[in-house]
Design a protein around this motif. Structure first.
Motif, mmCIF file in Angstrom:
data_model
loop_
_atom_site.group_PDB
_atom_site.id
_atom_site.type_symbol
_atom_site.label_atom_id
_atom_site.label_comp_id
_atom_site.label_asym_id
_atom_site.label_seq_id
_atom_site.Cartn_x
_atom_site.Cartn_y
_atom_site.Cartn_z
ATOM 1 N N UNK A 116 -17.938 8.860 -19.331
ATOM 2 C CA UNK A 116 -16.510 8.827 -19.641
ATOM 3 C C UNK A 116 -15.827 7.826 -18.718
ATOM 4 N N UNK A 117 -15.040 6.931 -19.291
ATOM 5 C CA UNK A 117 -14.248 5.993 -18.494
ATOM 6 C C UNK A 117 -12.850 6.573 -18.326
ATOM 7 N N UNK A 118 -12.411 6.646 -17.088
ATOM 8 C CA UNK A 118 -11.074 7.156 -16.767
ATOM 9 C C UNK A 118 -10.285 6.022 -16.098
ATOM 10 N N UNK A 119 -9.348 5.476 -16.838
ATOM 11 C CA UNK A 119 -8.544 4.346 -16.358
ATOM 12 C C UNK A 119 -7.247 4.895 -15.772
ATOM 13 N N UNK A 120 -7.183 4.959 -14.440
ATOM 14 C CA UNK A 120 -6.019 5.561 -13.788
ATOM 15 C C UNK A 120 -4.783 4.672 -13.850
ATOM 16 N N UNK A 121 -4.961 3.369 -14.147
ATOM 17 C CA UNK A 121 -3.813 2.464 -14.219
ATOM 18 C C UNK A 121 -3.042 2.625 -15.529
ATOM 19 N N UNK A 122 -3.763 2.921 -16.603
ATOM 20 C CA UNK A 122 -3.120 3.060 -17.918
ATOM 21 C C UNK A 122 -3.183 4.486 -18.458
ATOM 22 N N UNK A 123 -3.798 5.389 -17.680
ATOM 23 C CA UNK A 123 -3.964 6.795 -18.085
ATOM 24 C C UNK A 123 -4.772 6.946 -19.380
ATOM 25 N N UNK A 124 -5.678 6.014 -19.607
ATOM 26 C CA UNK A 124 -6.539 6.088 -20.788
ATOM 27 C C UNK A 124 -7.883 6.709 -20.425
ATOM 28 N N UNK A 125 -8.408 7.466 -21.362
ATOM 29 C CA UNK A 125 -9.703 8.121 -21.166
ATOM 30 C C UNK A 125 -10.548 7.874 -22.407
ATOM 31 N N UNK A 126 -11.784 7.460 -22.186
ATOM 32 C CA UNK A 126 -12.630 7.104 -23.324
ATOM 33 C C UNK A 126 -14.086 7.455 -23.044
ATOM 34 N N UNK A 127 -14.707 8.141 -23.984
ATOM 35 C CA UNK A 127 -16.145 8.397 -23.888
ATOM 36 C C UNK A 127 -16.882 7.185 -24.446
ATOM 37 N N UNK A 128 -17.685 6.541 -23.592
ATOM 38 C CA UNK A 128 -18.394 5.335 -24.036
ATOM 39 C C UNK A 128 -19.832 5.626 -24.446
ATOM 40 N N UNK A 129 -20.353 6.791 -24.055
ATOM 41 C CA UNK A 129 -21.704 7.185 -24.487
ATOM 42 C C UNK A 129 -21.855 8.693 -24.324
ATOM 43 N N UNK A 130 -22.527 9.318 -25.277
ATOM 44 C CA UNK A 130 -22.852 10.747 -25.155
ATOM 45 C C UNK A 130 -24.014 11.077 -26.075
ATOM 46 N N UNK A 131 -24.982 11.830 -25.558
ATOM 47 C CA UNK A 131 -26.096 12.289 -26.391
ATOM 48 C C UNK A 131 -26.134 13.815 -26.482
ATOM 49 N N UNK A 132 -24.966 14.422 -26.249
ATOM 50 C CA UNK A 132 -24.826 15.865 -26.492
ATOM 51 C C UNK A 132 -23.364 16.164 -26.826
ATOM 52 N N UNK A 133 -23.145 17.291 -27.466
ATOM 53 C CA UNK A 133 -21.801 17.690 -27.869
ATOM 54 C C UNK A 133 -20.996 18.118 -26.644
ATOM 55 N N UNK A 134 -19.775 17.623 -26.549
ATOM 56 C CA UNK A 134 -18.905 17.946 -25.411
ATOM 57 C C UNK A 134 -18.271 19.321 -25.609
ATOM 58 N N UNK A 135 -19.097 20.375 -25.486
ATOM 59 C CA UNK A 135 -18.599 21.720 -25.744
ATOM 60 C C UNK A 135 -17.634 22.221 -24.672
ATOM 61 N N UNK A 136 -17.641 21.574 -23.507
ATOM 62 C CA UNK A 136 -16.677 21.935 -22.464
ATOM 63 C C UNK A 136 -15.373 21.154 -22.598
ATOM 64 N N UNK A 137 -15.298 20.275 -23.577
ATOM 65 C CA UNK A 137 -14.081 19.503 -23.852
ATOM 66 C C UNK A 137 -13.565 18.765 -22.621
ATOM 67 N N UNK A 138 -14.482 18.100 -21.924
ATOM 68 C CA UNK A 138 -14.127 17.420 -20.679
ATOM 69 C C UNK A 138 -13.215 16.228 -20.933
ATOM 70 N N UNK A 139 -13.519 15.436 -21.963
ATOM 71 C CA UNK A 139 -12.672 14.274 -22.252
ATOM 72 C C UNK A 139 -11.234 14.704 -22.515
ATOM 73 N N UNK A 140 -11.058 15.733 -23.336
ATOM 74 C CA UNK A 140 -9.710 16.224 -23.652
ATOM 75 C C UNK A 140 -9.010 16.743 -22.407
#
Length: 473
Positions: A116-140
């Motif tokens: 997950x990329x967390x851009x603190x300058x623009x407050x943007x968050x983006x998952x750039x790779x994942x090979x499992x379901x984010x069941x903990x909803x970390x990106x959100x």
């Protein structure tokens, strides 16, 4: 950057219950790993510096694989999932174009990774790779909280203190209070064992039947109290010691999880469920607190479903492992009443569901309906068992002997004859019929029944002596 990571870790600890995972020496904030265990799954979160993007592929692989290898050594039988949050402060500083080789490698490796990329300058968050379901909803979760970071004015963040406070609020720490009713049940088991031992051996089946062991013909004859008394009787010292120790280990935490009143109900109802299952499916005489103790395991399982993170943190898979081992051991040992164990386990689980955890109201509509179902189930199961066992030869033998004691020979003979219809190879029926006819002066009939007794059991010394006495009169 340090402040940003520290605040985000604080949010993860307080809101998502991810806690510090000390697997190596911490030299910088990038060495800190947070973890959360839910049953067989173990989740990890750490933060990576933005230089990760420009590093060589070997370095990128080492960052991921070395951490995985070290943590896997301590968690061989769990599924591991890694969230790697790459913190960037300059949106022009990173690019994912040259990460294709890393992504290809991750797809072939058996390592579950979410980048997950967390851009603190623009407050943007983006998952750039994942090979499992984010069941903990970390990106959100990061998206929801990243905007709060700039508005927080905190001089110092003590993650250890935050973790301690969070665990206290969430119920991870059980207060060191005495488990009074666990101790009372232990004392009752010991005192009743001593009391029974004063008049005979606790390994003598006929003796423990007198004191309330589970004996199907007597329960079918109306002695329903045996469903409860049998859980306080133990067959031998080793049986007592094992169950008392298990009660001590399991009981104190269950009493804290549910409170004293609910603990009493769970223990007793689980014991009754165990006795009922044994009554319904096993003809053996049985006794012991094992059904109630398996019920405590059922209470642990319900707690694990309601509070999976706390359960996993405190016990890991120890309770599950203990349960599986006990079931397997029981299935491979013919002297163990497995029906009582499984009945107690289900009884403890369902009673826990019907009562709720400590502090929860007992008399809510949904729980009251389930409480009524439990009562109906107990009554239905009891009388189903009574009906089944009143058709058994053992029941007719028991009733016939009781009639003999009252010198009611007519009803005694009817019971013995009814029993022979169920099983004509039980020598005791012929012996008691011989006795009944002899008492009524039917000497020749008594001799015929004694000969029949000896034809089935030639080693029956009482029948031999009785026959000799009649023939020598």
């Amino acid at each position: 950057m340090i402040r940003t990571i520290s605040l985000m870790m604080k949010y993860f600890i307080e809101q998502k219950e991810f806690f510090l995972y000390p697997y190596k020496e911490i030299k910088s904030i990038f060495d800190i790993v947070l973890s959360k265990q839910i049953w067989f799954s173990h989740f990890f979160i750490d933060f990576i510096h933005q230089d990760f993007f420009n590093a060589s592929i070997d370095y990128q692989k080492s960052i991921i694989y070395n951490q995985y290898a070290e943590i896997k050594l301590k968690n061989k039988y769990r599924k591991l999932f890694f969230y790697k949050v790459i913190l960037v402060q300059d949106p022009n500083h990173y690019s994912t174009e040259h990460l294709e080789e890393l992504f290809s490698w991750l797809k072939t490796e058996k390592i579950h990774v979410n980048l997950i990329v967390m851009d603190s300058s623009s407050n943007k968050v983006l998952t750039i790779f994942s090979n499992f379901k984010d069941q903990e909803n970390i990106e959100s979760f990061i998206k929801e909280n990243i905007g709060h970071i700039h508005n927080k004015d905190i001089e110092e963040i003590n993650l250890l203190e935050i973790e301690k406070t969070t665990k206290e609020k969430k119920g991870y720490y059980f207060a060191p209070k005495k488990a009074y009713f666990t101790s009372i049940f232990m004392a009752l088991n010991i005192l009743y064992f001593i009391y029974i031992s004063m008049s005979g051996s606790t390994t003598d089946i006929s003796h423990i039947i007198q004191f309330g062991a589970k004996y199907n013909p007597l329960i079918a004859d109306g002695q329903y109290f045996r469903l409860i008394t049998s859980m306080f009787i133990h067959i031998g010292v080793l049986h007592l010691l094992l169950n008392t120790y298990a009660l001590k280990i399991l009981g104190k935490d269950v009493e804290f999880m549910y409170g004293s009143l609910k603990f009493i109900l769970i223990y007793l109802l689980a014991g009754i469920f165990g006795s009922l299952a044994s009554f319904l499916f096993s003809n053996a005489v049985s006794a012991g607190a094992s059904g109630a103790i398996f019920g405590l395991m059922g209470a642990y399982l319900y707690f694990g479903i309601r509070k999976p993170t706390i359960f996993s943190s405190r016990y890991g898979m120890n309770i599950i492992t203990m349960l599986i081992l006990n079931i397997v051991f029981g299935l491979t040992n013919s002297n163990i009443d497995n029906f009582a164990h499984l009945g107690g386990l289900m009884g403890g689980f369902f009673t826990s569901y019907a009562l709720g955890l400590k502090g929860e109201k007992i008399f809510k509509l949904k729980q009251m309906l389930f409480q009524i179902l439990i009562i109906i189930f107990i009554i239905t199961t009891l009388f189903t068992g009574v009906n089944i066992h009143q058709q058994s030869w053992e029941y007719h033998l028991h009733k016939g002997v009781n009639y003999l004691k009252e010198k009611d020979f007519e009803h005694a003979e009817l019971q013995f004859e009814e029993g022979l219809k169920k099983n004509e190879n039980i020598s005791e029926f012929y012996f008691y019929l011989a006795y009944s006819h002899y008492q009524q002066g039917n000497r020749d009939t008594a001799i015929q029944y004694l000969k029949k007794t000896l034809s089935i059991d030639p080693n029956d010394q009482m029948a031999k002596n009785f026959l000799n006495d009649i023939q020598n009169e």
